[in-house]
Design a protein around this motif. Structure first.
Motif, PDB file in Angstrom:
ATOM      1  N   THR A  39       0.847  -1.195   0.000  1.00  0.00           N
ATOM      2  CA  THR A  39       0.000   0.000   0.000  1.00  0.00           C
ATOM      3  C   THR A  39       0.880   1.242   0.000  1.00  0.00           C
ATOM      4  O   THR A  39       1.837   1.334   0.772  1.00  0.00           O
ATOM      5  CB  THR A  39      -0.923   0.031   1.228  1.00  0.00           C
ATOM      6  OG1 THR A  39      -1.645  -1.201   1.312  1.00  0.00           O
ATOM      7  CG2 THR A  39      -1.914   1.182   1.126  1.00  0.00           C
ATOM      8  N   TYR A  87       0.527   5.320   0.309  1.00  0.00           N
ATOM      9  CA  TYR A  87      -0.267   6.512   0.586  1.00  0.00           C
ATOM     10  C   TYR A  87       0.547   7.741   0.191  1.00  0.00           C
ATOM     11  O   TYR A  87       1.667   7.936   0.663  1.00  0.00           O
ATOM     12  CB  TYR A  87      -0.629   6.601   2.065  1.00  0.00           C
ATOM     13  CG  TYR A  87      -1.616   5.563   2.531  1.00  0.00           C
ATOM     14  CD1 TYR A  87      -2.729   5.232   1.768  1.00  0.00           C
ATOM     15  CD2 TYR A  87      -1.445   4.903   3.753  1.00  0.00           C
ATOM     16  CE1 TYR A  87      -3.637   4.279   2.189  1.00  0.00           C
ATOM     17  CE2 TYR A  87      -2.357   3.957   4.182  1.00  0.00           C
ATOM     18  CZ  TYR A  87      -3.441   3.646   3.402  1.00  0.00           C
ATOM     19  OH  TYR A  87      -4.343   2.698   3.823  1.00  0.00           O
ATOM     20  N   PHE A 109      -5.321   9.983  -0.252  1.00  0.00           N
ATOM     21  CA  PHE A 109      -5.181   9.157  -1.440  1.00  0.00           C
ATOM     22  C   PHE A 109      -4.122   8.065  -1.264  1.00  0.00           C
ATOM     23  O   PHE A 109      -3.161   8.220  -0.514  1.00  0.00           O
ATOM     24  CB  PHE A 109      -4.825  10.017  -2.656  1.00  0.00           C
ATOM     25  CG  PHE A 109      -5.893  11.001  -3.022  1.00  0.00           C
ATOM     26  CD1 PHE A 109      -6.993  10.604  -3.747  1.00  0.00           C
ATOM     27  CD2 PHE A 109      -5.804  12.318  -2.615  1.00  0.00           C
ATOM     28  CE1 PHE A 109      -7.988  11.506  -4.075  1.00  0.00           C
ATOM     29  CE2 PHE A 109      -6.788  13.240  -2.953  1.00  0.00           C
ATOM     30  CZ  PHE A 109      -7.885  12.829  -3.668  1.00  0.00           C
ATOM     31  N   LEU A 138      -2.670   3.957  -3.267  1.00  0.00           N
ATOM     32  CA  LEU A 138      -2.801   2.830  -4.191  1.00  0.00           C
ATOM     33  C   LEU A 138      -2.447   1.550  -3.457  1.00  0.00           C
ATOM     34  O   LEU A 138      -1.601   1.552  -2.555  1.00  0.00           O
ATOM     35  CB  LEU A 138      -1.885   3.011  -5.405  1.00  0.00           C
ATOM     36  CG  LEU A 138      -2.185   4.160  -6.354  1.00  0.00           C
ATOM     37  CD1 LEU A 138      -1.081   4.280  -7.403  1.00  0.00           C
ATOM     38  CD2 LEU A 138      -3.529   3.950  -7.050  1.00  0.00           C
ATOM     39  N   GLN A 139      -3.079   0.454  -3.882  1.00  0.00           N
ATOM     40  CA  GLN A 139      -2.792  -0.840  -3.261  1.00  0.00           C
ATOM     41  C   GLN A 139      -2.759  -1.925  -4.330  1.00  0.00           C
ATOM     42  O   GLN A 139      -3.607  -1.958  -5.230  1.00  0.00           O
ATOM     43  CB  GLN A 139      -3.853  -1.187  -2.209  1.00  0.00           C
ATOM     44  CG  GLN A 139      -3.516  -2.415  -1.386  1.00  0.00           C
ATOM     45  CD  GLN A 139      -4.561  -2.680  -0.307  1.00  0.00           C
ATOM     46  OE1 GLN A 139      -5.587  -3.274  -0.574  1.00  0.00           O
ATOM     47  NE2 GLN A 139      -4.286  -2.215   0.904  1.00  0.00           N
ATOM     48  N   ILE A 155      -6.029  -1.172  -6.866  1.00  0.00           N
ATOM     49  CA  ILE A 155      -7.172  -0.401  -6.385  1.00  0.00           C
ATOM     50  C   ILE A 155      -6.732   0.953  -5.820  1.00  0.00           C
ATOM     51  O   ILE A 155      -5.586   1.140  -5.405  1.00  0.00           O
ATOM     52  CB  ILE A 155      -7.955  -1.178  -5.307  1.00  0.00           C
ATOM     53  CG1 ILE A 155      -7.079  -1.463  -4.084  1.00  0.00           C
ATOM     54  CG2 ILE A 155      -8.496  -2.481  -5.869  1.00  0.00           C
ATOM     55  CD1 ILE A 155      -7.825  -2.124  -2.954  1.00  0.00           C
ATOM     56  N   SER A 156      -7.674   1.880  -5.838  1.00  0.00           N
ATOM     57  CA  SER A 156      -7.500   3.158  -5.153  1.00  0.00           C
ATOM     58  C   SER A 156      -7.866   2.963  -3.693  1.00  0.00           C
ATOM     59  O   SER A 156      -8.993   2.586  -3.373  1.00  0.00           O
ATOM     60  CB  SER A 156      -8.391   4.234  -5.785  1.00  0.00           C
ATOM     61  OG  SER A 156      -8.039   4.464  -7.127  1.00  0.00           O
ATOM     62  N   PHE A 174      -8.363   4.796  -0.340  1.00  0.00           N
ATOM     63  CA  PHE A 174      -8.556   6.064   0.352  1.00  0.00           C
ATOM     64  C   PHE A 174      -8.540   5.841   1.868  1.00  0.00           C
ATOM     65  O   PHE A 174      -8.983   4.802   2.356  1.00  0.00           O
ATOM     66  CB  PHE A 174      -9.887   6.700  -0.046  1.00  0.00           C
ATOM     67  CG  PHE A 174     -10.020   6.952  -1.521  1.00  0.00           C
ATOM     68  CD1 PHE A 174      -9.522   8.115  -2.092  1.00  0.00           C
ATOM     69  CD2 PHE A 174     -10.638   6.025  -2.346  1.00  0.00           C
ATOM     70  CE1 PHE A 174      -9.648   8.351  -3.452  1.00  0.00           C
ATOM     71  CE2 PHE A 174     -10.764   6.246  -3.707  1.00  0.00           C
ATOM     72  CZ  PHE A 174     -10.266   7.411  -4.265  1.00  0.00           C
ATOM     73  N   SER A 198     -12.027   1.632  -0.478  1.00  0.00           N
ATOM     74  CA  SER A 198     -11.248   1.149  -1.619  1.00  0.00           C
ATOM     75  C   SER A 198     -12.166   0.777  -2.768  1.00  0.00           C
ATOM     76  O   SER A 198     -13.290   0.310  -2.556  1.00  0.00           O
ATOM     77  CB  SER A 198     -10.397  -0.058  -1.222  1.00  0.00           C
ATOM     78  OG  SER A 198     -11.214  -1.143  -0.825  1.00  0.00           O
ATOM     79  N   GLY A 208     -11.650  -0.530  -7.207  1.00  0.00           N
ATOM     80  CA  GLY A 208     -10.757  -0.690  -8.341  1.00  0.00           C
ATOM     81  C   GLY A 208     -10.876  -2.053  -8.992  1.00  0.00           C
ATOM     82  O   GLY A 208     -11.656  -2.910  -8.550  1.00  0.00           O
TER      83      GLY A 208
END
Length: 234
Positions: A84, A86, A96, A98-99, A131-132, A134, A147, A149
């Motif tokens: 992950t 951030y 915000f 990404l993972q 995935i996004s 948050f 999340s 995505g």
């Protein structure tokens, strides 16, 4: 005559002095544009890198059209290794991320009411999510997690007696979304409790598996409850 001139001169001098003083006072209280020169320094947020392991328990089934009277299966062993990242937007908006990673899972169905014993199956899948992720920080110890995505996967094993056939789709892909809560303890550890829903856009079978005239549409889905431990590496 001279005293009169002296008095007039003194009066004019006094009036001039008073007028000049009044003009100075007018300048001092004259309204105008006030410039605020104060500089507000907002705290910058540093990027975070986390590596984690997540376990989830899933309730799975395959949505079929026409309805085949299937019964879903529970998948108690699903494991993921996740990375992950951030990163605050403009170093200010700190929500915000990404993972991605790798996830092992199983899903399928059993006990068709039409008793097609060779039709039911549970498949094993390796997934790659992107995935996004948050997060909304609540103080120093809690985060709200959101999340959404896509994911892509490969169905590498099946419980069918004769294995996969030419009507089985091996490539998997779809969408996932979830929400949860994170607890931050120590300086480097986070515990994540989440609920996630996966919906595959890749049919389990080719539409002509049962008939070339009446097509069958089969879309797997999972509803999962997960617990993950993540370590901040930077």
């Amino acid at each position: 005559m001279r005293p009169v001139l002296a008095i007039i001169s003194f009066t004019l001098l006094l009036f001039t002095a008073v007028s000049a003083n009044a003009q100075d006072d007018t300048v001092k209280i004259k309204p105008g544009i006030q410039w605020d020169t104060a500089v507000v320094i907002k705290p910058t947020h540093r990027p975070e890198h986390l590596i984690g392991v997540r376990y989830d328990y899933s309730f799975t089934d395959v949505s079929m059209t026409p309805d085949m009277g299937t019964k879903g299966v529970n998948s108690p062993v699903n494991i993921a290794v996740l990375y992950t990242y951030y990163h605050p937007l403009w170093n200010v908006i700190d929500i915000f991320g990404l993972q991605t990673g790798l996830r092992y899972t199983r899903y399928g169905f059993v006990n068709s009411e039409y008793n097609f014993s060779r039709f039911q199956q549970t498949v094993s899948v390796i997934e790659l999510p992107l995935i996004s992720a948050f997060h909304i920080d609540l103080g120093e110890h809690f985060r709200i997690l959101l999340s959404i995505g896509p994911f892509i996967g490969y169905r590498f094993a099946t419980t069918k007696e004769n294995g996969f056939d030419c009507f089985d789709n091996r490539i998997d892909y779809g969408l996932q979304g979830g929400a949860g809560l994170a607890y931050i303890f120590g300086r480097r550890f986070e515990l994540h409790l989440e609920g996630t829903f996966h919906y595959s856009l890749s049919m389990l079978y080719h539409p002509e598996k049962m008939s070339s005239i009446s097509w069958l549409y089969s879309y797997p889905w999972q509803a999962s409850i997960s617990l993950g431990l993540h370590v901040k590496i930077k």
